[in-house]
Write a protein that holds these residues in place. Structure first.
Motif, PDB file in Angstrom:
ATOM      1  N   VAL A  16      13.160 -21.199 -22.831  1.00  0.00           N
ATOM      2  CA  VAL A  16      11.764 -20.996 -23.224  1.00  0.00           C
ATOM      3  C   VAL A  16      11.537 -19.574 -23.713  1.00  0.00           C
ATOM      4  O   VAL A  16      10.927 -19.354 -24.766  1.00  0.00           O
ATOM      5  N   LYS A  17      12.027 -18.592 -22.975  1.00  0.00           N
ATOM      6  CA  LYS A  17      11.733 -17.200 -23.329  1.00  0.00           C
ATOM      7  C   LYS A  17      12.491 -16.753 -24.566  1.00  0.00           C
ATOM      8  O   LYS A  17      11.962 -16.003 -25.384  1.00  0.00           O
ATOM      9  N   GLU A  18      13.714 -17.205 -24.742  1.00  0.00           N
ATOM     10  CA  GLU A  18      14.439 -16.852 -25.961  1.00  0.00           C
ATOM     11  C   GLU A  18      13.781 -17.480 -27.187  1.00  0.00           C
ATOM     12  O   GLU A  18      13.675 -16.842 -28.235  1.00  0.00           O
ATOM     13  N   ALA A  19      13.302 -18.715 -27.052  1.00  0.00           N
ATOM     14  CA  ALA A  19      12.583 -19.356 -28.165  1.00  0.00           C
ATOM     15  C   ALA A  19      11.275 -18.621 -28.447  1.00  0.00           C
ATOM     16  O   ALA A  19      10.902 -18.424 -29.610  1.00  0.00           O
ATOM     17  N   MET A  20      10.588 -18.181 -27.392  1.00  0.00           N
ATOM     18  CA  MET A  20       9.335 -17.446 -27.566  1.00  0.00           C
ATOM     19  C   MET A  20       9.588 -16.120 -28.286  1.00  0.00           C
ATOM     20  O   MET A  20       8.831 -15.732 -29.186  1.00  0.00           O
ATOM     21  N   ILE A  21      10.667 -15.435 -27.934  1.00  0.00           N
ATOM     22  CA  ILE A  21      10.998 -14.172 -28.601  1.00  0.00           C
ATOM     23  C   ILE A  21      11.303 -14.421 -30.081  1.00  0.00           C
ATOM     24  O   ILE A  21      10.818 -13.700 -30.959  1.00  0.00           O
ATOM     25  N   ARG A  22      12.088 -15.473 -30.379  1.00  0.00           N
ATOM     26  CA  ARG A  22      12.388 -15.805 -31.780  1.00  0.00           C
ATOM     27  C   ARG A  22      11.106 -16.119 -32.548  1.00  0.00           C
ATOM     28  O   ARG A  22      10.905 -15.644 -33.671  1.00  0.00           O
ATOM     29  N   ASP A  23      10.208 -16.916 -31.935  1.00  0.00           N
ATOM     30  CA  ASP A  23       8.946 -17.270 -32.591  1.00  0.00           C
ATOM     31  C   ASP A  23       8.067 -16.038 -32.807  1.00  0.00           C
ATOM     32  O   ASP A  23       7.423 -15.900 -33.848  1.00  0.00           O
ATOM     33  N   THR A  24       8.028 -15.154 -31.817  1.00  0.00           N
ATOM     34  CA  THR A  24       7.225 -13.940 -31.936  1.00  0.00           C
ATOM     35  C   THR A  24       7.726 -13.074 -33.074  1.00  0.00           C
ATOM     36  O   THR A  24       6.939 -12.577 -33.890  1.00  0.00           O
ATOM     37  N   ILE A  25       9.030 -12.898 -33.157  1.00  0.00           N
ATOM     38  CA  ILE A  25       9.599 -12.089 -34.244  1.00  0.00           C
ATOM     39  C   ILE A  25       9.310 -12.737 -35.598  1.00  0.00           C
ATOM     40  O   ILE A  25       8.999 -12.050 -36.570  1.00  0.00           O
TER      41      ILE A  25
END
Length: 175
Positions: free
Chosen positions: A132-141
């Motif tokens: 979840v958090k790695e996907a959130m970081i990718r989406d944020t970037i």
């Protein structure tokens, strides 16, 4: 992913929630945001005539929201919460803030805001946290869309600035 402890105790992904609500018939498979009728099965009465199960159900049970509709409700909840505090959020040039929302979904599929976390923890203690958090970081970037740059050139410039003599403005003088 359905194992009780496979993802970290009581933590569940949004994908798990959508699948669970659909498999139990709480959400429809209609993902275009409209309300739709739960598909009924044909049943046979004692006299041999067929009747649709959906017509026998109450109106409250007959119509179920879609995943898109539930997501829209959650998105509206987030937007309304941000509008309530927009005057309290200082503008910051060249930066952004990540907020963590805890939302409860009741039996009527209404989302309720539990809390908002400014700068939520980004520790990755479980496989679900990692996903979840790695996907959130990718989406944020992807949303922030930072300017691309040559990392080696930047390191060289910063190295020269660190080692060169400084002028009165704090900038290294030209060699």
């Amino acid at each position: 992913e359905d194992g009780e402890n496979a993802l970290g105790g009581t933590k569940r992904s949004l994908g798990w929630l959508w699948r669970k609500l659909k498999s139990t018939g709480i959400l429809s498979d209609d993902d275009d945001g409209r309300r739709c009728t739960v598909r009924g099965q044909a049943t046979t009465t004692a006299t041999g005539t067929a009747a649709a199960t959906a017509t026998a159900t109450s109106q409250a049970e007959e119509r179920r929201p879609s995943q898109a509709m539930l997501w829209q409700r959650i998105s509206e909840l987030v937007l309304k919460s941000l509008l309530c505090v927009e005057d309290e959020i200082p503008p910051q040039r060249n930066s952004f803030e990540v907020y963590g929302y805890d939302v409860l979904i009741d039996a009527d599929l209404r989302p309720w805001l539990i809390e908002v976390n400014a700068s939520p923890a980004m520790a990755r203690d479980t496989p679900l946290d990692c996903r979840v958090k790695e996907a959130m970081i990718r989406d944020t970037i992807a949303v922030v869309d930072p300017v691309s740059f040559d990392r080696d050139a930047l390191v060289n410039v910063l190295g020269r600035r660190r080692t060169g003599p400084l002028t009165s403005t704090g900038i290294p003088s030209a060699p």
